[in-house]
Every structure is written in C-alpha cells, then in structure tokens.
Design a protein around this motif. Structure first.
Motif, PDB file in Angstrom:
ATOM      1  N   ALA A   1      -5.110  18.205   2.565  1.00 38.31           N
ATOM      2  CA  ALA A   1      -6.348  17.934   1.822  1.00 38.31           C
ATOM      3  C   ALA A   1      -6.143  16.773   0.834  1.00 38.31           C
ATOM      4  N   GLU A   2      -4.992  16.743   0.191  1.00 41.25           N
ATOM      5  CA  GLU A   2      -4.702  15.654  -0.750  1.00 41.25           C
ATOM      6  C   GLU A   2      -4.565  14.318  -0.019  1.00 41.25           C
ATOM      7  N   ARG A   3      -3.904  14.337   1.129  1.00 39.67           N
ATOM      8  CA  ARG A   3      -3.754  13.102   1.906  1.00 39.67           C
ATOM      9  C   ARG A   3      -5.092  12.618   2.431  1.00 39.67           C
ATOM     10  N   LEU A   4      -5.967  13.539   2.829  1.00 45.19           N
ATOM     11  CA  LEU A   4      -7.296  13.156   3.293  1.00 45.19           C
ATOM     12  C   LEU A   4      -8.087  12.488   2.169  1.00 45.19           C
ATOM     13  N   ALA A   5      -8.019  13.042   0.974  1.00 39.83           N
ATOM     14  CA  ALA A   5      -8.705  12.444  -0.176  1.00 39.83           C
ATOM     15  C   ALA A   5      -8.133  11.062  -0.481  1.00 39.83           C
ATOM     16  N   GLN A   6      -6.820  10.923  -0.407  1.00 35.61           N
ATOM     17  CA  GLN A   6      -6.187   9.627  -0.647  1.00 35.61           C
ATOM     18  C   GLN A   6      -6.620   8.613   0.412  1.00 35.61           C
ATOM     19  N   LEU A   7      -6.664   9.046   1.673  1.00 35.06           N
ATOM     20  CA  LEU A   7      -7.090   8.166   2.756  1.00 35.06           C
ATOM     21  C   LEU A   7      -8.527   7.705   2.544  1.00 35.06           C
ATOM     22  N   ASP A   8      -9.405   8.629   2.175  1.00 32.32           N
ATOM     23  CA  ASP A   8     -10.801   8.269   1.909  1.00 32.32           C
ATOM     24  C   ASP A   8     -10.894   7.233   0.791  1.00 32.32           C
TER      25      ASP A   8
ATOM     26  N   SER B   1     -11.846   1.397  -0.536  1.00 33.59           N
ATOM     27  CA  SER B   1     -11.641   0.276  -1.451  1.00 33.59           C
ATOM     28  C   SER B   1     -10.909  -0.914  -0.841  1.00 33.59           C
ATOM     29  N   GLU B   2     -10.281  -0.747   0.321  1.00 31.19           N
ATOM     30  CA  GLU B   2      -9.529  -1.851   0.910  1.00 31.19           C
ATOM     31  C   GLU B   2      -9.332  -1.663   2.400  1.00 31.19           C
ATOM     32  N   GLU B   3      -8.975  -2.753   3.065  1.00 29.88           N
ATOM     33  CA  GLU B   3      -8.633  -2.715   4.488  1.00 29.88           C
ATOM     34  C   GLU B   3      -7.208  -2.209   4.631  1.00 29.88           C
ATOM     35  N   VAL B   4      -6.966  -1.431   5.657  1.00 28.68           N
ATOM     36  CA  VAL B   4      -5.609  -0.965   5.935  1.00 28.68           C
ATOM     37  C   VAL B   4      -5.182  -1.513   7.289  1.00 28.68           C
TER      38      VAL B   4
ATOM     39  N   MET C   1       0.845  -1.166   0.000  1.00 25.13           N
ATOM     40  CA  MET C   1       0.000   0.000   0.000  1.00 25.13           C
ATOM     41  C   MET C   1       0.900   1.243   0.000  1.00 25.13           C
ATOM     42  N   ASP C   2       0.553   2.181  -0.837  1.00 23.01           N
ATOM     43  CA  ASP C   2       1.345   3.398  -0.962  1.00 23.01           C
ATOM     44  C   ASP C   2       1.145   4.313   0.243  1.00 23.01           C
ATOM     45  N   ASP C   3       2.166   5.093   0.546  1.00 22.37           N
ATOM     46  CA  ASP C   3       2.052   6.091   1.596  1.00 22.37           C
ATOM     47  C   ASP C   3       1.302   7.302   1.072  1.00 22.37           C
ATOM     48  N   LEU C   4       0.665   8.017   1.982  1.00 23.13           N
ATOM     49  CA  LEU C   4      -0.042   9.239   1.634  1.00 23.13           C
ATOM     50  C   LEU C   4       0.975  10.337   1.365  1.00 23.13           C
ATOM     51  N   ARG C   5       0.722  11.150   0.360  1.00 19.43           N
ATOM     52  CA  ARG C   5       1.644  12.222  -0.012  1.00 19.43           C
ATOM     53  C   ARG C   5       0.846  13.472  -0.376  1.00 19.43           C
ATOM     54  N   GLY C   6       1.509  14.633  -0.245  1.00 20.71           N
ATOM     55  CA  GLY C   6       0.907  15.890  -0.662  1.00 20.71           C
ATOM     56  C   GLY C   6       0.416  16.705   0.513  1.00 20.71           C
ATOM     57  N   SER C   7      -0.453  17.650   0.209  1.00 19.64           N
ATOM     58  CA  SER C   7      -1.017  18.527   1.234  1.00 19.64           C
ATOM     59  C   SER C   7      -1.961  17.735   2.130  1.00 19.64           C
TER      60      SER C   7
END
Length: 57
Positions: free
Chosen positions: A9-16, A21-24, A1-7
């Motif tokens: 707001a961008e990391r929040l969107a990536q986390l959502d 779509s998958e279990e973390v 699983m990729d790490d969250l990157r960016g601002s």
C-alpha cells in the motif's frame, strides 16, 4: 529517482505520487514490476495454502 519502499500500500501511494509529478523511465518501471512480481511469486504458495485451508469441503 528513489526506489519504492515499504508495504504494498505504501509503495502504491509512492508510485502514484511519483508518476503524478514526473516521468519515470521504462527501466525504473521494469525494475519495480520485477521486484513486485518476485514478491508475489514467493507469497503465492502460502496464499494458496491459506485459501485451501478456508475452503469448505
């Protein structure tokens, strides 16, 4: 699983998107929580100073 990157707001969107779509793993979540809290701790003195500067006396 990729790490969250960016601002934040961008990391929040990536986390959502990732959690929809998958279990973390708890390890992955803890790593990202620690990273975010560390960034907040580093920013707090500057944010507090800005809040004090804008406060009416």
């Amino acid at each position: 699983m990729d790490d969250l990157r960016g601002s934040a707001a961008e990391r929040l969107a990536q986390l959502d998107a990732i959690t929809a779509s998958e279990e973390v793993s708890n390890e992955w979540l803890a790593r990202h929580l620690r990273s975010t809290l560390q960034e907040l701790a580093e920013a707090e003195p500057e944010l507090d100073a800005e809040r004090d500067r804008r406060e009416d006396y």
